[in-house]
Every structure is written in C-alpha cells, then in structure tokens.
Design an enzyme around this catalytic site. Structure first.
Site, mmCIF file in Angstrom:
data_model
loop_
_atom_site.group_PDB
_atom_site.id
_atom_site.type_symbol
_atom_site.label_atom_id
_atom_site.label_comp_id
_atom_site.label_asym_id
_atom_site.label_seq_id
_atom_site.Cartn_x
_atom_site.Cartn_y
_atom_site.Cartn_z
ATOM 1 N N LYS A 1 0.807 -1.219 0.000
ATOM 2 C CA LYS A 1 0.000 0.000 0.000
ATOM 3 C C LYS A 1 0.840 1.269 0.000
ATOM 4 O O LYS A 1 0.408 2.316 -0.442
ATOM 5 C CB LYS A 1 -0.937 0.011 1.220
ATOM 6 C CG LYS A 1 -0.208 0.004 2.555
ATOM 7 C CD LYS A 1 -1.158 0.071 3.739
ATOM 8 C CE LYS A 1 -1.761 -1.258 4.107
ATOM 9 N NZ LYS A 1 -0.829 -2.290 4.641
ATOM 10 N N HIS B 1 0.541 -3.431 15.160
ATOM 11 C CA HIS B 1 1.135 -2.316 14.412
ATOM 12 C C HIS B 1 1.119 -1.118 15.344
ATOM 13 O O HIS B 1 0.055 -0.634 15.712
ATOM 14 C CB HIS B 1 0.334 -2.039 13.137
ATOM 15 C CG HIS B 1 1.030 -1.105 12.180
ATOM 16 N ND1 HIS B 1 1.512 0.130 12.562
ATOM 17 C CD2 HIS B 1 1.337 -1.246 10.867
ATOM 18 C CE1 HIS B 1 2.095 0.709 11.510
ATOM 19 N NE2 HIS B 1 1.996 -0.093 10.478
ATOM 20 N N SER C 1 2.016 4.407 12.348
ATOM 21 C CA SER C 1 2.942 4.793 11.293
ATOM 22 C C SER C 1 3.577 6.151 11.582
ATOM 23 O O SER C 1 2.922 7.041 12.138
ATOM 24 C CB SER C 1 2.170 4.857 9.972
ATOM 25 O OG SER C 1 3.030 4.674 8.896
ATOM 26 N N GLY D 1 5.696 0.809 10.920
ATOM 27 C CA GLY D 1 6.032 1.887 11.853
ATOM 28 C C GLY D 1 7.495 2.283 11.806
ATOM 29 O O GLY D 1 7.947 3.064 12.631
ATOM 30 N N GLU E 1 5.977 -5.787 8.712
ATOM 31 C CA GLU E 1 5.294 -5.268 7.519
ATOM 32 C C GLU E 1 5.752 -3.834 7.239
ATOM 33 O O GLU E 1 4.948 -2.899 7.282
ATOM 34 C CB GLU E 1 3.778 -5.283 7.742
ATOM 35 C CG GLU E 1 3.185 -6.650 7.993
ATOM 36 C CD GLU E 1 1.768 -6.570 8.568
ATOM 37 O OE1 GLU E 1 1.241 -5.458 8.780
ATOM 38 O OE2 GLU E 1 1.191 -7.636 8.816
ATOM 39 N N PRO E 2 7.037 -3.629 6.986
ATOM 40 C CA PRO E 2 7.494 -2.260 6.746
ATOM 41 C C PRO E 2 6.899 -1.689 5.471
ATOM 42 O O PRO E 2 6.913 -2.333 4.431
ATOM 43 C CB PRO E 2 9.011 -2.420 6.601
ATOM 44 C CG PRO E 2 9.214 -3.835 6.189
ATOM 45 C CD PRO E 2 8.109 -4.618 6.818
ATOM 46 N N ARG F 1 6.717 2.422 4.718
ATOM 47 C CA ARG F 1 7.509 3.589 4.307
ATOM 48 C C ARG F 1 9.021 3.368 4.423
ATOM 49 O O ARG F 1 9.793 4.071 3.803
ATOM 50 C CB ARG F 1 7.055 4.839 5.054
ATOM 51 C CG ARG F 1 7.356 4.918 6.500
ATOM 52 C CD ARG F 1 6.852 6.229 7.091
ATOM 53 N NE ARG F 1 5.411 6.257 7.313
ATOM 54 C CZ ARG F 1 4.605 7.172 6.825
ATOM 55 N NH1 ARG F 1 5.056 8.152 6.098
ATOM 56 N NH2 ARG F 1 3.307 7.133 7.089
ATOM 57 N N TYR G 1 3.620 6.628 0.667
ATOM 58 C CA TYR G 1 2.247 7.152 0.701
ATOM 59 C C TYR G 1 2.140 8.448 -0.104
ATOM 60 O O TYR G 1 1.597 9.449 0.366
ATOM 61 C CB TYR G 1 1.774 7.358 2.152
ATOM 62 C CG TYR G 1 1.887 6.084 2.965
ATOM 63 C CD1 TYR G 1 1.009 5.031 2.738
ATOM 64 C CD2 TYR G 1 2.897 5.907 3.894
ATOM 65 C CE1 TYR G 1 1.137 3.842 3.437
ATOM 66 C CE2 TYR G 1 3.039 4.726 4.593
ATOM 67 C CZ TYR G 1 2.159 3.695 4.361
ATOM 68 O OH TYR G 1 2.290 2.513 5.048
HETATM 69 C C1 LIG Z 1 -1.494 -3.523 8.476
HETATM 70 C C2 LIG Z 1 -0.424 -2.595 8.086
HETATM 71 N N1 LIG Z 1 0.824 -3.070 7.969
HETATM 72 C C3 LIG Z 1 1.851 -2.284 7.607
HETATM 73 C C4 LIG Z 1 1.664 -0.946 7.322
HETATM 74 C C5 LIG Z 1 2.854 -0.131 6.918
HETATM 75 O O1 LIG Z 1 3.163 0.781 7.902
HETATM 76 P P1 LIG Z 1 4.445 1.700 7.806
HETATM 77 O O2 LIG Z 1 4.386 2.394 6.505
HETATM 78 O O3 LIG Z 1 4.319 2.604 8.964
HETATM 79 O O4 LIG Z 1 5.637 0.830 7.929
HETATM 80 C C6 LIG Z 1 0.384 -0.385 7.465
HETATM 81 C C7 LIG Z 1 0.167 1.026 7.206
HETATM 82 O O5 LIG Z 1 -0.895 1.572 7.248
HETATM 83 C C8 LIG Z 1 -0.690 -1.236 7.847
HETATM 84 O O6 LIG Z 1 -1.928 -0.771 7.975
#
Ligand SMILES: Cc1ncc(COP(=O)(O)O)c(C=O)c1O
Length: 410
Positions: free
Chosen positions: A69, A198, A201, A238, A273-274, A276, A376
């Site tokens: 995403k 999580h 973020s 995060g 689940e990195p 950003r 994002y």
């Molecule tokens: C379920 C889940 N995993 C991972 C992420 C990625 O988070 P980040 O970009 O803070 O690493 C998000 C971000 O919204 C999320 O909702």
C-alpha cells in the site's frame, strides 16, 4: 457511447544508468529541460536495494513483508520480489499484482483484518493462506470461505506518537478480547498460528516495540491454555524511511525484545510489515513555481505564497492530512530568505504543502525539490481539479540491474 478515458494512469519512464551516476546528476539533467507540466518523481531503485541490505544487517531475525500500500510502483515491488522479501497485501488487487510477478503465495500475508468476501475467495483460490483477523464476525466469515487459512490475531498496541492511531480501527484488546476470540476460533476448528500488531505509522517511536513484545509474550502463553502453540509474531510497520532517520534504534530495540521475551522459542518466526521504510528515501520530487503572491497577515506581516505544480492531491497527502513536515529545497537560488508558504495547484485551501518556511525569492519556473517522498505519495495521488499525476522517472545502476536480472522470483 464513447469509451471513458482512464484519467489516473501514471506516466512512467525507466532508465539504466552507469554505476557512477548519482541521483544529483540525474536531477541536474532533468532540470536542464526546464519546468514540465507534471511534477517528477525521481525513483532510485538502488536505494531500495540498499535499504534491504541495511534491514538484513540489522534485523536478520525479522523477515520483512513489504506493505504494498505504501508505494505499489511495479518496479519497486519487483525489486523487492527479486530481493526475496515477503509482501503485506491489503486487497485482491495487491495480491494479484504480487502473484503476477511469480511470487509464491507463501510470501504473502493478507494483512487486512476486515476482508471483503471476494478477496477471501481469491486468497483461497490462490493459496494465500496467511491472514490477520481481529473480530468474531471475521472468524465466522473465514470459517465459511477459507477454513484452511493460517490465522494471525491482531492485537492493539498504539505508540501514541504516530500521526494516526491504528488501534482506533483495528486490533483487539489482548487481555480482554483475545482469549474469547481464540476460544471461538478453537470452537470453529480454525488454525490460529500467531499474533500481529502495528504500533502506528511515522511515530518515530522505537521504544513502543518493547511493550508490544511483552503483550505478545503474555498472549502467546495464555493461548497455550486454549490449545494454540503459536509460531509466528508479526511486528507490523512503523519504521522510518527518510534517509535522515536510520532504523538502528528500532533494530536494537527489536533485537533486545526478541532476546528478552522469546529467547527460548526457536520455533517462532518473526516477520514485519514495513511500508515507508523501503520507498521513502528512494524518491525525490521535483516541482516548480507556477504562481506567487505576496500576502499580508492581520498584523501586517508579509508572507510570500508560492503555488507549485504538485500538492496534497498529488505527492503530499501526508503533509496535508497527517500534518507531516516536508522539507523543500529551492534549487540554484541564493539571496535573502523570506517567510513563505508552499501551496499545491488545486482550488482547495487544504492543498497546502508547507505553511511556513524560509525561502529565497523565487520566480515562475524555479524548481523546488522535496526529498524522501516515496512513501504514501503516488499511491494516494489523484487528478483532482484536472491536474496531472506526478510523472515517474525510474533509475537503476547497471550492476544492480545485472544482479536483479540474475535473481529469480519464486
Ligand atoms: C497492516 C499494516 N501493515 C503495515 C503498514 C505499513 O506501515 P508503515 O508504513 O508505517 O511501515 C500499514 C500502514 O498503514 C498497515 O496498515
């Protein structure tokens, strides 16, 4: 009836560079062509490779599942697929994108606790078994449509420092809700294999991981009484992604948390689940000044308004909606600085990239650069008011390209 034009298509160009070419050289040559209608995302794929190396060096016990995403640019996810990361997909389309590259379904976690039935059926058909849940209704849905799924219970653990509290939307309470959900899963004959959380973020908060691990540990232990011997802990996202924010303190804290709470559990796999972390520093956005206006506030203080060809409906959603600071660099301009604001091109007063910053006097066509804009950004860009999406110019060095060509996806 005429065919509708797809207005959201991203313009994209791919280039292989000699190894000694720096991003700055690329930017210089783009600027030589003068201002373009669209803003430009200079995407440096070598930076993604470098980030992955850093992750492996610092957190070798935690396998990254990139959160698609955050930036779903095909070349970015393809590099990650070749480097061997897993993927966190939140929708059928994201799963399709990843599978289409030849990635095995075991490398995907469907990390959306509230899943459309259609996507669950898709996941079953394509054997994407690993998925999160956080509520009883979702369990019944999974029982009906994909009872063989490998389930991961998401609990809430909020950092309190991040821009948006994830726990407002997702994650059960580990103490008061998790036992009931696990008992229900057991009654339904479902296979829960672990936990996820999580912390939120962009919170610059590595400290929170220790507390989250402690809660996870307790929940691993209490799950045993219900008959579940967990083997997976998913520590979510995060992590910071800007090149001025290294992950060292996160890695230290997480390694310490693993040693503190899971030292005797060699059968537990850790994943993250990195989002950003991977693409943020790989992208530099080039904008230019399209208009300007000198404004006086109610105290008579002057501020220069610059209107540029990108805004919160383009690259800078996070600046507008999450109040995240971005750092403009006025190129090739010197001289006295003045209090300035940088606005996007649309008619919406929300379309403000930076309300207050000191800039030299800029003219129409002068460039303003924004580093660390790969997270994002393009995924949230739209053509509101008819303004074009940023154009992607993607670069990779020769030797990196050769290495990637030789890395099979499986
Ligand atoms: C379920 C889940 N995993 C991972 C992420 C990625 O988070 P980040 O970009 O803070 O690493 C998000 C971000 O919204 C999320 O909702």
């Amino acid at each position: 009836m005429s065919t509708r034009v797809h207005q959201m298509e991203r313009k994209c160009e791919f280039n292989i560079l000699a190894d000694n070419v720096k991003v700055q050289n690329v930017i210089d040559s783009i600027l030589e062509h003068g201002p373009q209608e669209e803003s430009i995302h200079v995407v440096d794929l070598d930076d993604i490779v470098k980030k992955h190396d850093i992750w492996l060096q610092q957190m070798s016990r935690v396998k990254p599942f990139y959160a698609v995403k955050c930036n779903d640019t095909q070349e970015i996810v393809q590099v990650l697929a070749k480097l061997g990361t897993g993927f966190d997909c939140a929708s059928k389309r994201e799963m399709e994108q990843i599978l289409a590259m030849g990635v095995k379904p075991e490398r995907i976690i469907f990390a959306q606790p509230a899943k459309p039935i259609e996507s669950l059926i898709y996941a079953k058909k394509h054997e994407i078994k690993l998925m999160t849940f956080d509520g009883q209704y979702e369990l019944h849905k999974i029982k009906q449509h994909f009872p063989e799924a490998l389930l991961v219970l998401r609990f809430r653990y909020d950092s309190g420092k991040s821009y948006g509290t994830m726990g407002k939307k997702f994650g059960c309470d580990a103490e008061s809700e998790a036992p009931g959900l696990l008992r229900l899963a057991k009654d339904l004959g479902l296979n829960v294999i672990g936990l996820s959380f999580h912390i939120g973020s962009a919170g610059d908060d590595w400290q929170s991981f220790m507390g989250a691990f402690e809660v996870a540990r307790k929940t691993f232990d209490s799950a045993k009484n219900i008959g579940y011997n967990f083997t997976l802990l998913d520590i979510g996202g995060g992590f910071p992604g800007a090149n001025c924010k290294p992950i060292d303190p996160y890695a230290k804290q997480i390694n310490k948390a693993i040693d503190t709470y899971f030292a005797n559990d060699s059968n537990v796999t850790f994943i993250a689940e990195p989002g950003r972390y991977y693409p943020t520093s790989a992208v530099t956005t080039i904008t230019h000044v399209q208009s300007k206006r000198l404004v006086k506030d109610k105290d008579g203080k002057e501020i220069m308004y610059y209107y540029v060809n990108d805004g919160i409906f383009g690259t800078f959603y996070s600046a507008g909606h999450e109040k995240q600071q971005v750092y403009p660099v006025a190129l090739n301009k010197e001289g006295p600085v003045k209090e300035s604001a940088i606005w996007g091109p649309s008619c919406d007063p929300l379309d403000l990239i930076r309300p207050s910053v000191l800039l030299p006097d800029l003219q129409f066509g002068d460039f303003i650069l924004f580093e660390n804009t790969g997270g994002y950004s393009i995924v949230l860009a739209n053509s509101f008011n008819g303004f074009p999406l940023p154009r992607l110019q993607i670069y990779v060095r020769e030797s990196t390209w050769a290495m990637l060509q030789n890395s099979p996806i499986n």
